[in-house]
Scaffold this active site. Structure first.
Site, PDB file in Angstrom:
ATOM      1  N   CYS A  62       0.800  -1.228   0.000  1.00 22.89           N
ATOM      2  CA  CYS A  62       0.000   0.000   0.000  1.00 22.89           C
ATOM      3  C   CYS A  62       0.828   1.272   0.000  1.00 22.89           C
ATOM      4  O   CYS A  62       0.441   2.279  -0.587  1.00 22.89           O
ATOM      5  CB  CYS A  62      -0.945  -0.008   1.206  1.00 22.89           C
ATOM      6  N   ASP A  94      -3.826  -3.341   7.328  1.00 24.13           N
ATOM      7  CA  ASP A  94      -5.077  -4.004   7.679  1.00 24.13           C
ATOM      8  C   ASP A  94      -5.214  -5.333   6.950  1.00 24.13           C
ATOM      9  O   ASP A  94      -5.618  -6.342   7.528  1.00 24.13           O
ATOM     10  CB  ASP A  94      -6.265  -3.104   7.315  1.00 24.13           C
ATOM     11  N   CYS A 135      -1.894   3.322   3.110  1.00 27.46           N
ATOM     12  CA  CYS A 135      -2.837   2.448   3.789  1.00 27.46           C
ATOM     13  C   CYS A 135      -3.687   3.226   4.786  1.00 27.46           C
ATOM     14  O   CYS A 135      -3.323   4.295   5.264  1.00 27.46           O
ATOM     15  CB  CYS A 135      -2.094   1.308   4.476  1.00 27.46           C
ATOM     16  N   ASP A 136      -4.789   2.608   5.145  1.00 29.14           N
ATOM     17  CA  ASP A 136      -5.958   3.263   5.726  1.00 29.14           C
ATOM     18  C   ASP A 136      -5.703   4.331   6.773  1.00 29.14           C
ATOM     19  O   ASP A 136      -6.181   5.451   6.666  1.00 29.14           O
ATOM     20  CB  ASP A 136      -6.859   2.201   6.361  1.00 29.14           C
ATOM     21  N   LYS A 137      -4.975   4.012   7.849  1.00 26.11           N
ATOM     22  CA  LYS A 137      -4.899   4.935   8.984  1.00 26.11           C
ATOM     23  C   LYS A 137      -3.914   6.055   8.753  1.00 26.11           C
ATOM     24  O   LYS A 137      -3.898   7.044   9.496  1.00 26.11           O
ATOM     25  CB  LYS A 137      -4.545   4.177  10.272  1.00 26.11           C
ATOM     26  N   GLU A 457     -11.128  -4.730  12.625  1.00 23.43           N
ATOM     27  CA  GLU A 457     -12.090  -4.966  11.548  1.00 23.43           C
ATOM     28  C   GLU A 457     -12.468  -6.439  11.489  1.00 23.43           C
ATOM     29  O   GLU A 457     -11.760  -7.294  12.005  1.00 23.43           O
ATOM     30  CB  GLU A 457     -11.509  -4.515  10.208  1.00 23.43           C
ATOM     31  N   SER A 483     -14.119  -3.587   7.563  1.00 20.22           N
ATOM     32  CA  SER A 483     -13.284  -3.140   6.456  1.00 20.22           C
ATOM     33  C   SER A 483     -14.136  -2.414   5.435  1.00 20.22           C
ATOM     34  O   SER A 483     -15.333  -2.673   5.297  1.00 20.22           O
ATOM     35  CB  SER A 483     -12.626  -4.356   5.798  1.00 20.22           C
TER      36      SER A 483
END
Length: 578
Positions: A62, A94, A135-137, A457, A483
């Site tokens: 990511c 994740d 990536c997400d965070k 998640e 997710s």
């Protein structure tokens, strides 16, 4: 003496609003000596110092291209009269950690990322910062840091992954999770699972659907903290390098003119970002993260406002997991500005909100070039769904609220017996053993911000249910998260959470639960007298972690209905009350 004038008396660059205190004058000779050891010259140190914050890590695809992109960001800063200083922070994958104890670290990492960026910029008195995210965070973490610092800066997403291909269909990582469920159900063999695993993720970039990373990337453009059109360029598209250089140039414009995040992010900008989540069928994690970002900016934002905005915002982007296309497709179609254009037709955005690239949202929408024949973004006159991709529910089981994702399923009502699990691990084992049947309401609790801790998640569970063919036959609710790749009737962020004695802690196996999205309710159909007996007998479980970062987070974190923040949180309020 040197054969040139000493640099001590040179005029201070107007952009060095912070770093002059670090670098200028005879008293700062020791600091300059150390910086010269890094390779910076007198001329470098006379210019504004601009941080380039990367979240590069080798544990996932990511963020994998960020070290390369950082060089182009730095080039843009240098060519625009600044001195870049690169630094890095962490990221948790994740997708890699999903279904393990490691997944609990993911949401906690958001706070560490925000804290890290804040500390480096404050500690080195930087004049601005470009945050490279993936990536997400890392995306909300960077935005939260910008809010705290309020120095000129922007967020640049390193780009989505291209889809993999198998037997004529596009794949992304959720395809693999669903293939695991299909294998467990006997619908595919091990060889096919392996082929899907090996094809799904072909290179660098964040997960390909409108999952959390692409949802938050879109939200950053609508919020104004990312330059219009640059986030959407896929990670491995050759144009990404030029986008990174442009980000560096824009950062210097912001520094020169002292344009700060607080000048960009307003209540209207936050409402635009919420509308982008609703209109693209985006991840329910967007709720959690936008609440946290609003808190850091000091802008009041309530959970129910997400439902209000979603109710008036049609889905106009046909994006996975609910739709057909991945993020690379929306870029090829013309970009997320197409979504802006459609929403502005009905005044569903605040078009005059400004962005870090100097344009308003309305101008970005007007500038968009649509690819002829594209089918990813549809006209608002013929939307994919008439209301947005999420809803907020309350009721006896979630008095402080919860979030349900609507994109990708049609069921608005479900009533059935509770199947109760006190951890995601217990639940996944039951799914693997095929103990969940059609009609069930799967309850996964003690996975909230405090109870998890970290609100992990449930993609392993939800994707396995999809793979077994139960995705449209069961409901799942949890005080944890889902997710962005989740689809089906799945309700997350149930508050108050079980670890704090919320009603979800009182549910027993076989209890009837009713979910009515149209009415905005989720109720436990057990009489009050029985619930009172259960409440009197309940006691909080021992913390899962007694020390370290997980324990510290559990002690600080607020409810999911407040964004699971650790500033202005439960502990702060308790101290004020004492």
């Amino acid at each position: 003496m040197p054969d040139r004038p000493l640099p001590y008396g040179r005029p201070t660059d107007v952009g060095k609003r912070h770093s002059s205190a670090l670098t200028d004058g005879p008293d700062r000779a020791a600091a300059r000596a150390m910086l010269k050891a890094v390779g910076f010259t007198d001329d470098d140190l006379a210019k504004p110092l601009v941080g380039v914050a990367t979240t590069w890590i080798e544990t996932m695809p990511c963020n994998l291209n960020q070290r390369r992109l950082a060089e182009f960001v730095k080039q843009g800063i240098r060519e625009s009269g600044g001195t870049p200083m690169e630094f890095n922070t962490i990221s948790i994958s994740d997708g890699v950690s999903m279904g393990t104890e490691g997944m609990k670290a993911s949401l906690i990492s958001r706070e560490v990322i925000a804290d890290s960026i804040e500390l480096v910029v404050r500690g080195h008195l930087l004049d601005g910062v470009v945050c490279l995210v993936g990536c997400d965070k890392t995306i909300p973490g960077a935005a939260m840091a910008l809010a705290r610092l309020d120095v000129p800066g922007l967020v640049l997403y390193n780009g989505t992954i291209y889809p993999g291909h198998y037997k004529g269909r596009d794949l992304e990582v959720v395809s693999v999770f669903e293939a695991i469920g299909a294998y467990r159900a006997g619908r595919i063999g091990l060889e096919e699972l392996y082929e899907i695993e090996s094809a799904a993720c072909p290179g660098a970039g964040a997960c390909g659907g409108q999952f959390t990373a692409n949802t938050m990337s879109t939200a950053m453009e609508f919020l104004g903290l990312s330059p219009g059109g640059l986030n959407g360029i896929p990670a491995e598209d050759p144009k990404k390098d030029a986008a990174a250089q442009r980000a560096g140039e824009l950062a210097m414009t912001l520094v020169r003119h002292d344009i700060r995040p607080s000048h960009i992010v307003t209540k209207g900008a936050l409402e635009n970002a919420i509308a982008s989540v609703a209109a693209t069928g985006g991840s329910t994690n967007g709720v959690l993260h936008l609440l946290a970002i609003a808190h850091e900016f000091g802008i009041p934002l309530e959970l129910d406002e997400f439902g209000t905005i979603a109710n008036r915002t049609p889905i106009v982007a046909d994006m996975r997991p609910g739709g057909r296309y991945v993020a690379a497709d929306i870029y090829d179609a013309g970009g997320v500005a197409l979504v802006m254009r459609e929403l502005l037709k009905r005044d569903l955005l605040h078009g005059n909100e400004r962005t870090v690239d100097g344009r308003t949202i309305a101008k970005i929408a007007a500038d968009v070039v649509e690819t002829e024949g594209q089918k990813v973004v549809v006209p608002i006159e013929t939307p994919i769904k008439p209301v947005g991709g999420l809803a907020i529910l309350r009721g006896s089981l979630a008095p402080d609220g919860c979030v349900v994702k609507l994109a990708g399923h049609e069921r608005l009502h479900h009533r059935g017996p509770a199947r109760v699990f006190d951890s995601e691990t217990e639940c996944f084992q039951a799914v693997k053993e095929r103990r969940i049947v059609a009609g069930d309401v799967v309850v996964v609790r003690y996975e909230g911000p405090v109870g998890g801790p970290g609100m992990q998640e449930m993609l392993s569970v939800t994707a396995a249910l999809q793979g077994e063919g139960l995705g449209e036959a069961v409901a799942l609710l949890t005080d944890g998260r889902f997710s962005g790749g989740t689809h089906g009737l799945m309700i997350g962020h149930v508050a108050p959470e079980a670890a704090l004695g919320g009603p979800i802690a009182l549910v027993r196996e076989g209890d009837e639960i009713e979910i009515d999205v149209t009415a905005g309710r989720m109720d436990l159909l057990v009489d009050e007298a029985e619930l009172a007996r259960r409440r009197a007998a309940w006691s909080a479980p021992a913390p899962r972690y007694a020390s370290g970062v997980m324990a510290k987070y559990a002690a600080l974190v607020s409810s999911a209905s407040e964004g699971a923040i650790t500033t202005g949180s439960r502990l702060d309020r308790a101290l004020r009350q004492d």
